[in-house]
Design a protein around this motif. Structure first.
Motif, PDB file in Angstrom:
ATOM      1  N   SER A 104       0.840  -1.192   0.000  1.00 49.34           N
ATOM      2  CA  SER A 104       0.000   0.000   0.000  1.00 49.34           C
ATOM      3  C   SER A 104       0.877   1.244   0.000  1.00 49.34           C
ATOM      4  O   SER A 104       1.816   1.362   0.778  1.00 49.34           O
ATOM      5  N   LEU A 105       0.574   2.135  -0.922  1.00 51.61           N
ATOM      6  CA  LEU A 105       1.355   3.361  -1.068  1.00 51.61           C
ATOM      7  C   LEU A 105       0.464   4.565  -0.847  1.00 51.61           C
ATOM      8  O   LEU A 105      -0.627   4.634  -1.411  1.00 51.61           O
ATOM      9  N   GLN A 123      -2.820   5.634  -3.213  1.00 52.72           N
ATOM     10  CA  GLN A 123      -3.687   6.785  -2.974  1.00 52.72           C
ATOM     11  C   GLN A 123      -2.830   8.045  -2.923  1.00 52.72           C
ATOM     12  O   GLN A 123      -1.604   7.971  -3.065  1.00 52.72           O
ATOM     13  N   ASP A 124      -3.482   9.165  -2.702  1.00 52.18           N
ATOM     14  CA  ASP A 124      -2.810  10.470  -2.685  1.00 52.18           C
ATOM     15  C   ASP A 124      -2.034  10.645  -3.996  1.00 52.18           C
ATOM     16  O   ASP A 124      -2.591  10.450  -5.052  1.00 52.18           O
ATOM     17  N   VAL A 132      -4.780  11.039  -6.868  1.00 50.04           N
ATOM     18  CA  VAL A 132      -4.000  11.391  -8.060  1.00 50.04           C
ATOM     19  C   VAL A 132      -2.861  10.390  -8.227  1.00 50.04           C
ATOM     20  O   VAL A 132      -1.746  10.763  -8.585  1.00 50.04           O
ATOM     21  N   SER A 133      -3.154   9.141  -7.930  1.00 53.08           N
ATOM     22  CA  SER A 133      -2.057   8.169  -7.999  1.00 53.08           C
ATOM     23  C   SER A 133      -1.881   7.653  -9.426  1.00 53.08           C
ATOM     24  O   SER A 133      -2.793   7.733 -10.248  1.00 53.08           O
ATOM     25  N   LEU A 134      -0.666   7.154  -9.712  1.00 57.90           N
ATOM     26  CA  LEU A 134      -0.342   6.680 -11.055  1.00 57.90           C
ATOM     27  C   LEU A 134       0.338   5.322 -10.984  1.00 57.90           C
ATOM     28  O   LEU A 134       1.137   5.073 -10.099  1.00 57.90           O
ATOM     29  N   ALA A 160      -4.497   7.208 -12.709  1.00 58.56           N
ATOM     30  CA  ALA A 160      -4.247   6.774 -14.079  1.00 58.56           C
ATOM     31  C   ALA A 160      -3.352   5.547 -14.091  1.00 58.56           C
ATOM     32  O   ALA A 160      -2.452   5.412 -13.268  1.00 58.56           O
ATOM     33  N   VAL A 161      -3.631   4.677 -15.044  1.00 60.37           N
ATOM     34  CA  VAL A 161      -2.815   3.472 -15.211  1.00 60.37           C
ATOM     35  C   VAL A 161      -2.376   3.394 -16.665  1.00 60.37           C
ATOM     36  O   VAL A 161      -3.201   3.532 -17.571  1.00 60.37           O
TER      37      VAL A 161
END
Lengths: 371, 367
Positions: B245-246, B265-266, B286-288, B312-313
């Motif tokens: 988890s990030l 997240q974040d 706003v995680s990528l 976004a992925v």
């Protein structure tokens, strides 16, 4: 600023040459598996080069690199480095002050006196799960270093050149690793050397080397397993030395729980040995001193005397076991021996000596024999 | 020059109390096997305690030690140290010393309030080939440290073996941790951690810290790795039974890593190359995530990828392994990926809001 640069031939990837031309401080190059060459070499500063293959050999770089003065950290991960012709794979010259980290890499050496990693500057070099094959690592006189080797291999055996050579000033901590040839420290060095759970072909130490060794194993094929001179201070536990363990000059040794083929002390060297097995012979010459407790001295027919003392050497011991296998003990010249030995059902110990006042052995039967 | 002091009860040996009443700097105390006890805390001043037994258990020391401001080092070798109530070795904030354990057995009492090694100052802590049983290492906020652990085991149940705050480097090789999490904690922590061939339940990474792990095995089946604040984690050939988890502004680079689940997240960012994820990825805020040759699977009810916010992925050469064949996205989330292979012929896209998903290499339909 960290830039992630994908290097390869696919869409969205930069070519290797462009990536090397445009290399900036902080870049992390992610190399797709393949072969990359850079015959002109490259100065590196603050760059991470990572191979994206399943194993390091999937991503091979043939080149030679030098660390730039401005560098503070260089990392190679999961890469195979091959030197270009007869060059050092990585040179860390004087004036540099940097971390250099190899993680899960394979470095191929030149197999000759051109060392694979050459360190003359200030560096912390980390070899983690890395193999150096047919190559050597040398820290030179001007080096101010910290070497951390964990779970790694340096595989090179030679009569002429050391596999890992330490000169200059620094600390080397070697854990769970294998160095197949000689680990050398030199006469003008000041080195703290820790070797744990590792195999070293043999050790040749001089200068001011302070060694802490736990569960070390040396090789079978050399004329000596360990040779320490100068002002070495050795603290060794639970290690195995299949050939000779030799001390000279002012070397001082604590040897515990170990297995040694033969002990040879001369000059002003001293040993305090406990819980150890000596398999073929123990020799004390000049002004050497030995202090033993719970040590077994065997003879195995390889030497004329299984235990001999000459010059002005001194030996005292307690809880000793002597198993001479027919060989006598010699206490010659002005050497003095005082030992308490444990009962054994051996034949009485035969001691050849010039002056029987120099020999005191309690606890077992012994007889004086004339030469 | 170092004095060798033989400690024991035989003739020629010094009694334990006498040896410690007037120690000289650099004394090496050679302890005959036995039981040695100190009822008062001892100021540790540049001494080496070496047990002369066949194994550490033969020489037991029941004591507690404190480093002073002038202590340069303390070394314990081949001894069994038993912690009384207090920390076994305390290094106050004025200390600046080396503390080395080589082939020792350190037995603590498993209480977080009394770690075995408690440091607030500058310390070079080296632990080689030792067993710490219910004995924890706590390097506090304000400490400045270099921690090295090799070939060691931290055993016990339900306790935190290592807790790192402050600033420093931790290099852990070929070791095992049982019990609870290895923690790099506090927002002020600036720890650079390296793991190689380490088995541990889980790791918390906080502050402005970094992790470089090769062949680490995280055994906790809920969470293996939790990264937050401004941290960087670089994993190579690792495996996690649980999730990664990030959060915060973190970056994960994971190569050939097998994990249970990945949640971001974040403003967290993840770059994955190779490896596999067993129970899907979830992103929000706003995680990528950038995935390259990653195998994705999820259970039938869950989604392979679940996105919300502006997450976004991007992906290349993905392999969808099922049994789930769903991707769910809402708000302004977006996914663009090339799929190399899929166990399902068609992927269901459950999209709401302005979410967009573009897949190449496999058929998809909106549901």
């Amino acid at each position: 600023m960290t830039r992630f640069v994908k290097v390869g031939t696919g869409g969205g990837e930069t070519t290797w040459h462009r990536a090397m031309l445009d290399l900036r401080l902080g870049d992390v190059l992610l190399l797709e598996p393949g072969f990359y060459a850079l015959p002109q070499g490259k100065m590196l500063a603050d760059v991470t080069i990572k191979g994206l293959g399943a194993s390091p050999e999937d991503t091979r770089i043939t080149s030679f690199f030098q660390v730039d003065d401005a560098s503070s950290r260089i990392v190679f991960e999961n890469i195979c480095l091959i030197p270009y012709k007869d060059s050092n794979t990585l040179d860390i010259p004087e004036g540099v002050d940097s971390f250099v980290i190899f993680r899960n890499c394979v470095l191929r050496g030149t197999g000759n006196k051109t060392t694979t990693l050459a360190i003359s500057g200030k560096a912390t070099v980390e070899l983690i799960a890395t193999k150096i094959l047919n190559g050597t690592v040398s820290f030179f006189k001007t080096a101010d270093f910290r070497l951390e080797m964990a779970d790694s291999v340096i595989d090179y055996v030679s009569e002429e050149f050391g596999t890992l050579s330490l000169e200059g000033h620094g600390t080397a901590i070697i854990n769970n690793s294998k160095i197949t040839g000689t680990l050398n420290t030199f006469d003008y060095c000041n080195v703290e050397l820790d070797i744990h759970n590792s195999y070293v072909g043999n050790l040749n130490m001089g200068g001011k080397t302070w060694l802490n060794m736990f569960k070390g194993q040396t090789g079978q094929d050399n004329s000596y397993s360990l040779y320490a001179r100068g002002d070495c201070w050795l603290n060794i536990m639970d290690s195995v030395f299949p050939t000779s363990f030799c001390l000279a000059d002012r070397a001082r040794v604590l040897l515990h729980g170990s297995d040694v083929y033969s002990l040879q002390l001369k000059d002003d060297s001293q040993i305090t040995v406990t819980n150890t097995l000596v398999r073929a012979s123990a020799n004390f010459e000049d002004r050497a001193k030995g202090d033993a407790n719970r040590v077994t001295f065997y003879g195995n027919g390889d030497y004329q005397y299984f235990f001999y003392m000459i010059g002005k050497s001194r030996f005292k011991g307690r809880n000793l076991t002597f198993k001479p296998n027919g060989a006598p003990m010699l206490v010659g010249d002005e050497a003095k021996l005082a030992a308490n030995a444990l009962y054994s059902n051996e034949q009485p110990l035969e001691v050849e000596c010039v002056n029987k006042n120099n020999v005191s052995i309690l606890g077992i039967k012994w007889t004086l024999i004339k030469k | 020059m170092a004095r060798l002091v033989k400690v024991g009860t035989a003739s020629g040996e010094t009694a334990w109390n006498e040896a410690l009443a007037d120690p000289k700097i650099d004394d090496v105390l050679l302890l005959e096997p036995g039981f040695y006890r100190l009822d008062q805390p001892l100021d540790l001043v540049d001494l080496t305690f070496k047990g002369l037994g066949a194994s550490p258990e033969d020489t037991v020391i029941y004591a507690n030690f404190k480093m002073t401001a002038s202590t340069r080092y303390g070394t314990f070798e081949n001894v069994h140290l038993m912690q009384a109530g207090e920390p076994l070795v305390r290094l106050p904030s004025s200390s600046n010393a080396y503390l080395t354990f080589r082939h020792c057995l350190v037995e603590g009492n498993g209480r977080a309030s009394a770690p075995a090694i408690d440091a607030a100052g500058q310390v070079n802590l080296e632990i080689y080939s030792s067993i710490f049983r219910q004995a924890s290492v706590s390097l506090q906020a304000g400490s400045d440290f270099s921690l090295e652990i090799a070939d060691s085991e931290f055993a016990g149940a339900a306790y935190t073996p290592i807790s790192l705050s402050g600033s420093g480097t931790a290099s852990i090789n070929t070791s095992r941790f049982a019990g609870g999490p290895v923690m790099v904690k506090d927002e002020t922590a600036q720890v650079e951690m390296e793991l190689n061939k380490v088995t541990l339940p889980l790791l918390y990474l906080q502050g402005t810290s970094s992790l470089d792990a090769v062949e680490a095995n995280f055994t906790n089946d809920t969470y293996g790795l939790r990264v937050q604040d401004t941290c960087y984690a670089n994993l190579l050939n690792c495996s996690l039974q649980g999730a990664v988890s990030l959060a915060g502004v973190c970056l994960l680079v994971a190569q050939n890593v097998v994990m249970d689940k990945l949640t971001l997240q974040d403003r967290a960012n993840a770059i994955l190359a190779g490896g596999a994820i067993r129970r899907g990825i979830a992103l929000r805020d706003v995680s990528l995530a950038d995935l390259n040759k990653v195998k994705l699977a999820a259970s039938g009810e869950a989604a392979l990828v679940e996105m919300s916010g502006s997450a976004a992925v991007t992906g290349k050469d993905l392999v969808f392994q099922g049994p789930s064949h769903r991707i769910a996205a809402k708000d302004q989330a977006a996914m663009e990926a090339g799929v190399l292979a899929s166990s399902q012929r068609e992927i269901e896209l459950a999209l709401t809001g302005e979410a967009q998903v573009e897949l190449e290499g496999v058929k998809s339909r909106l549901v």
